[in-house]
Design a protein around this motif. Structure first.
Motif, PDB file in Angstrom:
ATOM      1  N   GLY B 247     -51.523 -44.442 140.325  1.00 45.24           N
ATOM      2  CA  GLY B 247     -51.507 -44.167 139.058  1.00 45.24           C
ATOM      3  C   GLY B 247     -52.930 -43.270 139.177  1.00 45.24           C
ATOM      4  N   ILE B 248     -53.036 -42.209 137.955  1.00 46.94           N
ATOM      5  CA  ILE B 248     -53.618 -41.221 137.790  1.00 46.94           C
ATOM      6  C   ILE B 248     -54.729 -41.539 137.044  1.00 46.94           C
ATOM      7  CG2 ILE B 248     -54.072 -38.998 136.783  1.00 46.94           C
ATOM      8  CD1 ILE B 248     -50.369 -38.418 138.243  1.00 46.94           C
ATOM      9  N   PHE B 249     -56.092 -41.737 137.156  1.00 51.00           N
ATOM     10  CA  PHE B 249     -56.837 -41.787 136.256  1.00 51.00           C
ATOM     11  C   PHE B 249     -58.483 -41.176 137.058  1.00 51.00           C
ATOM     12  CE2 PHE B 249     -55.489 -46.095 137.983  1.00 51.00           C
ATOM     13  CZ  PHE B 249     -56.596 -46.134 139.271  1.00 51.00           C
ATOM     14  N   GLY B 250     -59.411 -41.783 135.924  1.00 54.18           N
ATOM     15  CA  GLY B 250     -60.849 -41.140 136.652  1.00 54.18           C
ATOM     16  C   GLY B 250     -60.970 -42.054 138.201  1.00 54.18           C
ATOM     17  N   PHE B 251     -62.846 -41.266 138.447  1.00 52.60           N
ATOM     18  CA  PHE B 251     -63.075 -42.012 139.480  1.00 52.60           C
ATOM     19  C   PHE B 251     -63.602 -43.578 138.922  1.00 52.60           C
ATOM     20  CE2 PHE B 251     -66.950 -42.716 142.192  1.00 52.60           C
ATOM     21  CZ  PHE B 251     -65.991 -43.503 143.030  1.00 52.60           C
ATOM     22  N   SER B 252     -64.139 -43.437 138.190  1.00 50.06           N
ATOM     23  CA  SER B 252     -65.115 -44.315 137.625  1.00 50.06           C
ATOM     24  C   SER B 252     -64.239 -45.620 137.441  1.00 50.06           C
ATOM     25  CB  SER B 252     -66.005 -44.599 136.042  1.00 50.06           C
ATOM     26  OG  SER B 252     -64.811 -43.644 135.094  1.00 50.06           O
ATOM     27  N   PHE B 253     -63.539 -45.236 136.752  1.00 55.63           N
ATOM     28  CA  PHE B 253     -62.616 -46.850 136.476  1.00 55.63           C
ATOM     29  C   PHE B 253     -61.859 -47.436 138.334  1.00 55.63           C
ATOM     30  CE2 PHE B 253     -62.179 -45.341 132.689  1.00 55.63           C
ATOM     31  CZ  PHE B 253     -61.440 -45.857 131.782  1.00 55.63           C
ATOM     32  N   LEU B 254     -61.976 -46.295 139.106  1.00 47.31           N
ATOM     33  CA  LEU B 254     -61.849 -46.434 140.877  1.00 47.31           C
ATOM     34  C   LEU B 254     -62.962 -47.512 140.732  1.00 47.31           C
ATOM     35  CD1 LEU B 254     -60.232 -46.785 143.341  1.00 47.31           C
ATOM     36  CD2 LEU B 254     -61.225 -44.656 143.857  1.00 47.31           C
ATOM     37  N   ASP B 255     -64.191 -46.645 140.962  1.00 43.51           N
ATOM     38  CA  ASP B 255     -65.217 -47.166 141.479  1.00 43.51           C
ATOM     39  C   ASP B 255     -65.709 -48.792 140.801  1.00 43.51           C
ATOM     40  OD1 ASP B 255     -67.627 -47.258 142.087  1.00 43.51           O
ATOM     41  OD2 ASP B 255     -69.310 -46.775 140.596  1.00 43.51           O
ATOM     42  N   GLN B 256     -65.143 -49.006 139.783  1.00 40.80           N
ATOM     43  CA  GLN B 256     -65.147 -50.645 138.737  1.00 40.80           C
ATOM     44  C   GLN B 256     -64.280 -51.120 139.441  1.00 40.80           C
ATOM     45  OE1 GLN B 256     -67.542 -51.985 136.321  1.00 40.80           O
ATOM     46  NE2 GLN B 256     -68.680 -49.859 136.282  1.00 40.80           N
ATOM     47  N   ASN B 257     -63.030 -51.225 140.003  1.00 43.58           N
ATOM     48  CA  ASN B 257     -62.518 -51.869 140.447  1.00 43.58           C
ATOM     49  C   ASN B 257     -61.825 -52.086 141.823  1.00 43.58           C
ATOM     50  OD1 ASN B 257     -61.109 -53.107 137.570  1.00 43.58           O
ATOM     51  ND2 ASN B 257     -60.965 -50.688 137.180  1.00 43.58           N
ATOM     52  N   ALA B 258     -62.743 -51.453 142.461  1.00 44.29           N
ATOM     53  CA  ALA B 258     -62.578 -51.280 144.051  1.00 44.29           C
ATOM     54  C   ALA B 258     -62.652 -52.492 144.678  1.00 44.29           C
ATOM     55  CB  ALA B 258     -64.039 -51.319 144.352  1.00 44.29           C
TER      56      ALA B 258
END
Lengths: 424, 351
Positions: B247-258
């Motif tokens: 998936g392609i999305f903003g870093f903050s969503f990766l940060d929250q769902n690590a």
């Protein structure tokens, strides 16, 4: 061969009877299956929303012994005192063994930034508390909340969760000391929007929805009923009224975003009404619900038997008297049902509001028709798009509230119909 | 019945006139519009600002960068927004529109960086991709695998086809639709770069730039790239359900769902806070806010709002914006930008 000897009618009926019974059973079965399937989907939807959302109605709180230090709290200037420092110090005293500066900062973050406002409210309401040590339950940070509720798992490597092993140990320590509790989440019902999940509430959006619907109802109901009465009782039947009727039916099926564009052009750009105000939202939704109300009102006027009109006219009532005294009261339950269903649709609408600026971050709870406001479905949409995990359960909780409101409105419509409707 | 109807109509008229009076004598709160990527950051600042100062909390609409500029540039009056959030720099055409409508003094403030990540579920292996791999996997037309400069419809079905070191999994990427700023940035920073690795296409850039853009920026439509809407949370959930897709999305969503998803390394760099802040992770873009200089002083609190945004407790390394996923700029740059913001240095109009 059957062709050779004609069968009696009974015999012919009997031959086909089993097949006809089967056909009837099949027909009933399909109907039942359709209802069962739709009920199942409904149950699935409600169950998944409830399962995700019910935890949002409770919120983790921390018991802090806050020393209301007179050195920090100047009685003459209570509004600007450093309440955050009081909260920070009192969290840090719970962990006397943490000495490193970096760790102290992390410890202080166990309590929500909203805790400072809680303390501020308390002190400003009761300035005589200054100087004492007060034990208060304050809001915990959203990540502590998620951890307590099990939405942040313990059994994954430390680097993959937002709560470190050290923080988890501190939280366990607080739990063991009885300083953590899950309490009813009053903030959720009292606050406006916030970027901190633990401080976010639906009050602002609910009030926005309320103001918007008031405008919609106040405008669309009288206009809709008046239009229906004229079209049904006074207007001549000719090509023009046919054209109007076709257009009204057409308008009822137009995608709602079109009304938003119209609202942007007319109410904002031409009439210069304020952006994001519930007044404009109500105007746009009025345009959208008008056709629904007109159609329902006309149908209920049509269902009033002609004998009523004829009797009234027969004893010498004028046409206006006939309509106002006899036809309208009898048609009113049907009109109100139509209006409530129209309102319920307006309550769930987001698309037209995007155009007039009601899809916005608004912290202050609106107090009037021209204050910037947002509505419940928009709040749900905005929360669903937020990265913080604690917003997931709040999104579902807001959906539950919206569904309850819709249910109440539709139940009211059914109640009105059953109570006042007369059958002939 | 008549009486009720009359009262209601009168009430409605009254409400209407009261509101138009209000509209005429201006606002006492700041109005902000624009990018949904900047929205989480400016809302955080707005909330802090509303709670700690005597000013009202600003109103922030999430309209997308382009939509935001449209509103921002619509006029100079106080009925137009004061600040526009943007996930890209303002375009020349937008500055011209602004100028045509009387908005000549625009202050540009760079607030930080946002990384765009390509991520998959933790249940699968972390991917090691180069921008060339991504281009080959996602472009509509690619140079023929048999060699030569001929462009053919993208024949690659699995990641292994693209690059033998990658796993033999079907290419399936969930990403934002073309209307999204995230998609624009991704295409510009990943696909264009991957594209330039091919000499024949690179040559196009100087001879036929339109063709170059068409080749590099057109994403395949045969099902390998799935437009998953603007909601990044939804993409995260879909990745969890289907470990084989990216998936392609903003870093903050990766940060929250690590705990659920992992970022793929691009050109050998995994997307983490430090790598993006130091500029080593290749796919990061600057975020901006644009301010109407003429409104400062007319609408209360704009200067104070900018001071809050550019303060260390907001955009600093330990600030609350970093906690929301904003990648801070280096200290020196922050100092320079903060000074410009304080002086309200307007855009010169060249760019």
């Amino acid at each position: 061969m059957s062709e050779a000897r004609p069968m009696s009618t009974m015999a012919r009926v009997n031959v086909g009877l089993a097949a006809r019974y089967r056909k009837e059973r099949r027909f009933k079965f399909f109907g039942l299956a359709a209802i069962v399937a739709s009920l199942m989907f409904l149950a699935l939807l409600l169950a998944s929303i409830t399962a995700k959302g019910y935890t949002a109605f409770r919120q983790t709180e921390i018991l802090l012994d806050i020393h209301l230090d007179p050195a920090v709290l100047d009685v003459n200037n209570l509004a600007t005192a450093n309440y955050a420092a009081l909260v920070r110090d009192s969290v840090q005293t719970l962990f006397p063994r943490v000495e490193n500066r970096q760790d102290k900062r992390i410890v202080a973050k166990l309590a929500s930034t909203g805790a400072a406002y809680q303390v501020q409210d308390m002190v400003m309401n009761k300035p005589e508390l200054i100087g004492s040590v007060k034990s208060v339950w304050v809001l915990a940070d959203d990540e502590v909340d998620m951890f307590i509720k099990g939405h942040i798992p313990r059994n994954v490597p430390e680097s993959e969760r937002r709560i470190s092993d050290q923080q988890a140990a501190w939280i366990d320590q607080l739990t063991a000391a009885g300083r953590l509790q899950l309490a009813f989440n009053t903030t959720f019902f009292q606050a406006g929007d916030s970027r901190e999940p633990e401080l976010a509430g639906i009050r602002g959006a609910a009030m926005g929805s309320f103001f918007t619907l008031v405008v919609t109802l106040v405008l669309s109901f009288p206009i809709g009923v008046a239009a229906a009465v004229y079209l049904e009782e006074f207007a001549p039947k000719n090509r023009w009224t046919d054209l109007i009727e076709v257009n009204i039916n057409n308008l009822a099926a137009i995608p709602s975003i079109v009304f938003g564009l119209l609202g942007l052009a007319v109410f904002l750009n031409f009439m210069n009404l304020p952006r994001s105000a519930s007044l404009v939202g109500g105007l746009v939704l009025t345009l959208m619900t008008l056709p629904t109300i007109i159609i329902a009102s006309r149908a209920s006027l049509k269902s009033v038997p002609p004998s009523i009109r004829e009797a009234a006219l027969g004893v010498g009532a004028s046409q206006v008297q006939t309509i106002v005294h006899h036809v309208l009261p009898l048609a009113m339950p049907g009109m109100m049902t139509g209006a409530i269903i129209g309102m319920a649709r307006a309550l769930g609408e987001t698309a037209p509001l995007l155009m007039i600026g009601m899809v916005a971050f608004i912290v202050d709870v609106p107090h009037g028709f021209s204050d910037p406001a947002t509505v419940l479905p928009v709040q749900i949409y905005l929360w669903a798009d937020s990265p913080e995990r604690a917003f997931v359960e709040r999104t579902s909780a807001a959906i539950m509230v919206l569904l309850l409101l819709l249910l109440a409105m539709n139940a009211a419509a059914v109640f009105l119909r059953n109570k006042f409707e007369r059958r002939w | 019945m008549q009486k009720i109807a009359r009262t209601l109509a009168a009430a409605a008229l009254f409400a209407g006139s009261a509101a138009s009076v209000q509209a005429a004598d201006g606002r006492d709160y700041i109005s902000i519009v624009g990018s949904s990527t900047v929205y989480p950051f400016s809302t955080a600042v707005a909330e802090q600002f509303g709670k700690t100062t005597k000013f009202k909390t600003p109103k922030i609409e999430s309209t997308g960068t382009g939509g935001g500029f449209k509103l921002f540039c619509a006029g100079a009056g106080v009925d137009t927004p004061d600040i526009a959030n943007a996930s890209r720099a303002i375009k020349k055409s937008e500055i011209e529109t602004c100028a045509k409508n009387g908005v000549t003094q625009i202050v540009e403030i760079k607030v930080g960086y946002d990384g765009i990540v390509l991520a998959n579920s933790k249940k699968a292996e972390q991917m090691q991709l180069s921008r060339k791999d991504i281009f080959l996997a996602l472009a509509k037309e690619v140079p023929s695998p048999e060699g030569g400069d001929q462009l053919v419809a993208n024949p690659y079905k699995t990641w292994k086809d693209v690059n033998p070191t990658l796993p033999a999994e079907k290419i399936e990427v969930l990403g934002p639709p073309p209307t999204s700023g995230t998609r624009d940035a991704f295409v510009e920073m990943v696909m264009d770069h991957g594209c330039e690795e091919f000499a024949a296409i690179k040559a196009l850039k100087s001879t036929d730039e339109k063709k170059f853009k068409a080749v590099c920026q057109t994403v395949r439509e045969d099902g390998a790239y799935i437009e998953a809407g603007e909601n990044d949370n939804l993409i995260v959930q879909k990745l969890e359900a289907n470990p084989k897709s990216l998936g392609i999305f903003g870093f903050s969503f990766l940060d929250q769902n690590a705990d659920k998803i992992q970022g793929s390394a691009i050109d050998g760099k995994a997307p983490d806070f430090e790598a993006i802040a130091e500029g080593k992770y290749p796919v990061s873009r600057p975020l901006f806010i644009y301010v109407k200089k003429d409104h400062v002083g007319k609408i209360p609190g704009i200067a104070e709002f900018l001071a809050e945004f550019t303060s260390d407790r907001a955009w600093g390394e330990q600030g609350y914006l970093a906690e929301k996923g904003l990648i801070p700029m280096p200290k020196d740059e922050q100092k320079a930008v903060a000074a410009d913001a304080k002086a309200l240095k307007a855009l010169s109009g060249k760019e």
